[in-house]
Design an enzyme around this catalytic site. Sequence first.
Site, mmCIF file in Angstrom:
data_model
loop_
_atom_site.group_PDB
_atom_site.id
_atom_site.type_symbol
_atom_site.label_atom_id
_atom_site.label_comp_id
_atom_site.label_asym_id
_atom_site.label_seq_id
_atom_site.Cartn_x
_atom_site.Cartn_y
_atom_site.Cartn_z
ATOM 1 N N CYS A 103 0.815 -1.083 -0.102
ATOM 2 C CA CYS A 103 -0.080 -0.013 0.047
ATOM 3 C C CYS A 103 0.914 1.328 0.106
ATOM 4 O O CYS A 103 1.962 1.154 0.445
ATOM 5 C CB CYS A 103 -0.757 -0.078 1.175
ATOM 6 S SG CYS A 103 -2.154 1.359 1.375
ATOM 7 N N ASN A 162 -9.591 3.834 4.154
ATOM 8 C CA ASN A 162 -8.869 5.167 3.805
ATOM 9 C C ASN A 162 -8.284 5.434 2.303
ATOM 10 O O ASN A 162 -7.806 6.303 2.190
ATOM 11 C CB ASN A 162 -8.016 5.649 4.906
ATOM 12 C CG ASN A 162 -6.814 4.578 4.843
ATOM 13 O OD1 ASN A 162 -6.844 3.506 4.369
ATOM 14 N ND2 ASN A 162 -5.573 4.998 5.760
ATOM 15 N N HIS A 163 -8.729 4.387 1.363
ATOM 16 C CA HIS A 163 -7.863 4.667 0.251
ATOM 17 C C HIS A 163 -8.821 5.433 -0.540
ATOM 18 O O HIS A 163 -10.159 5.622 -0.432
ATOM 19 C CB HIS A 163 -8.103 3.273 -0.277
ATOM 20 C CG HIS A 163 -7.135 2.163 0.188
ATOM 21 N ND1 HIS A 163 -6.922 0.781 -0.033
ATOM 22 C CD2 HIS A 163 -6.014 2.374 1.054
ATOM 23 C CE1 HIS A 163 -6.211 0.319 0.712
ATOM 24 N NE2 HIS A 163 -5.595 1.185 1.079
ATOM 25 N N HIS A 189 -4.270 6.668 -3.393
ATOM 26 C CA HIS A 189 -3.692 6.013 -2.176
ATOM 27 C C HIS A 189 -4.582 4.368 -2.188
ATOM 28 O O HIS A 189 -5.526 4.321 -2.318
ATOM 29 C CB HIS A 189 -4.230 6.518 -0.910
ATOM 30 C CG HIS A 189 -3.984 5.934 0.516
ATOM 31 N ND1 HIS A 189 -4.484 6.168 1.814
ATOM 32 C CD2 HIS A 189 -2.947 4.842 0.616
ATOM 33 C CE1 HIS A 189 -4.091 5.060 2.495
ATOM 34 N NE2 HIS A 189 -3.201 4.447 1.911
ATOM 35 N N ASN A 260 3.802 0.334 3.350
ATOM 36 C CA ASN A 260 3.769 -0.926 3.918
ATOM 37 C C ASN A 260 4.433 -2.066 3.418
ATOM 38 O O ASN A 260 4.053 -2.780 2.190
ATOM 39 C CB ASN A 260 2.211 -1.563 3.759
ATOM 40 C CG ASN A 260 1.291 -0.702 4.785
ATOM 41 O OD1 ASN A 260 1.688 0.290 5.391
ATOM 42 N ND2 ASN A 260 -0.308 -1.083 4.735
ATOM 43 N N SER A 293 -2.796 18.460 1.396
ATOM 44 C CA SER A 293 -1.849 17.529 1.497
ATOM 45 C C SER A 293 -0.437 18.289 1.021
ATOM 46 O O SER A 293 -0.457 19.482 0.518
ATOM 47 C CB SER A 293 -2.126 16.410 0.255
ATOM 48 O OG SER A 293 -3.226 15.780 0.739
ATOM 49 N N HIS A 310 3.496 9.111 6.136
ATOM 50 C CA HIS A 310 2.842 8.815 4.882
ATOM 51 C C HIS A 310 1.362 9.556 4.810
ATOM 52 O O HIS A 310 1.099 9.626 3.657
ATOM 53 C CB HIS A 310 2.576 7.265 4.675
ATOM 54 C CG HIS A 310 1.265 6.878 5.504
ATOM 55 N ND1 HIS A 310 1.278 6.755 7.040
ATOM 56 C CD2 HIS A 310 0.204 6.299 5.274
ATOM 57 C CE1 HIS A 310 0.043 6.430 7.284
ATOM 58 N NE2 HIS A 310 -0.750 5.951 6.357
ATOM 59 N N GLY A 313 -2.673 10.625 9.598
ATOM 60 C CA GLY A 313 -2.826 9.538 10.781
ATOM 61 C C GLY A 313 -4.215 9.723 11.248
ATOM 62 O O GLY A 313 -4.487 10.789 11.628
ATOM 63 N N LYS A 389 -14.205 8.070 -3.602
ATOM 64 C CA LYS A 389 -14.015 6.897 -2.368
ATOM 65 C C LYS A 389 -14.932 5.576 -2.825
ATOM 66 O O LYS A 389 -14.336 4.456 -2.991
ATOM 67 C CB LYS A 389 -14.291 7.306 -0.983
ATOM 68 C CG LYS A 389 -13.285 8.296 -0.657
ATOM 69 C CD LYS A 389 -13.436 8.656 1.101
ATOM 70 C CE LYS A 389 -12.957 7.149 1.700
ATOM 71 N NZ LYS A 389 -11.541 7.120 1.742
#
Length: 397
Positions: A103, A162-163, A189, A260, A293, A310, A313, A389
């Site tokens: 990821c 959260n992608h 993401h 990850n 971002s 990344h 959080g 999303k």
Amino acid sequence: MIQFVGSSLAHLHTFIGTYLMGNSVLDGRASAVSGDGVITKFYTSAAWIGGRAEAQLEEIAGWSGVQKIAAFPDLHPGKYGPVGCAVLADRIFPQLIGNDIGCGMSLFQLDLPVRKLKLEKALRRMRSLGEPASEDQGWRLENAGLQTDLFATSLGTIGGGNHFCEVQTLAEADDGAGLDATRLYLVVHSGSRGFGNAVLGAVPQGVYAGLQSDSDAAQTYLQDHDRAVRWASLNRQVIAERAAEALRADVMALVDAPHNLLARHGDGWLHRKGAAVAEQGFVPLAGSRASASYLISPMGHVDALGSLAHGAGRRYDRSSMHGRVRAKKSDIEAMQRTSFGGRILCEDRDLLIEEAPLAYKSAKSVAEDLERTGAAHRVAEFHPLLTFKKTRDGRRS
């Protein structure tokens, strides 16, 4: 043993005071020791770090074979250990990488000028990401050195949680960054979807105590892990191409930063969990869907273990968000718009609540802590314009 990033006597006195009170966080300037593992914290006392996340850090530091840990300001609790850290050990711990192997965040530039984007039309076109890719993906997998049928129907899909896939505008950038403020950008993401989950699920019982790299189980895991990392990177590329096609634009990859994964580091194994690879160039630092971002550049701090935060959080876990956010129709509608004039395409009410901006820390604060602790500096700031999303048909793509 206490390792200091800074060396002033005042910091030493402050550390001794806070350490005796049971809090080893000292504005990112000291490393606490638990067992054999040395923890270096790249966050200040102002950071939102939950006690459970720090307890997980201390626990992992005491595992046999763990040598060093770099913890970043996006740190938050995870299933087997905290998310937002890099762990160096003399053996392999598959659970530290988790099930979403590979990821990461990828940043792309679109050849579409900001002034030409029609937001409502783009919103309708981006709905196509809610469906599987229409074309056969076998050739893409083959070109990446993977089997042509390896989770092929999932390739080019985002996943849940959260992608996301987000169209962004460039708000500001350093002169030397080479970024064009007249163009639109895309951040993706996503990870290895069901493939990574299958890899973790296939490891034998008992390996969570650590695998020696020359064991058969470790070799099998490493081979599957590496394939999942390649699959995940390809997945982000295909998602970006699908989004660009929907927007009638061409796309160019700028940065691909997985967070990850497992990698060799000297004589040991570096486990990154929510810690982006930062060994060259830039790293995307994602905010929530309603906040800025950033693009950050590593400063090469040796104790950062070639890694960086990344994203923002999580501040609150998903289940608790249902009691923190009002869910009236007007509230749901408000959550689909941002203060930047942007839109969020998420037609799953529960997911919209669980991923509300309140659930996340401030990405700006995370970036500032990385600067204060000498880990990174900000290169550019981006604002969200359109975040995809999930569509209503039940797919999280």
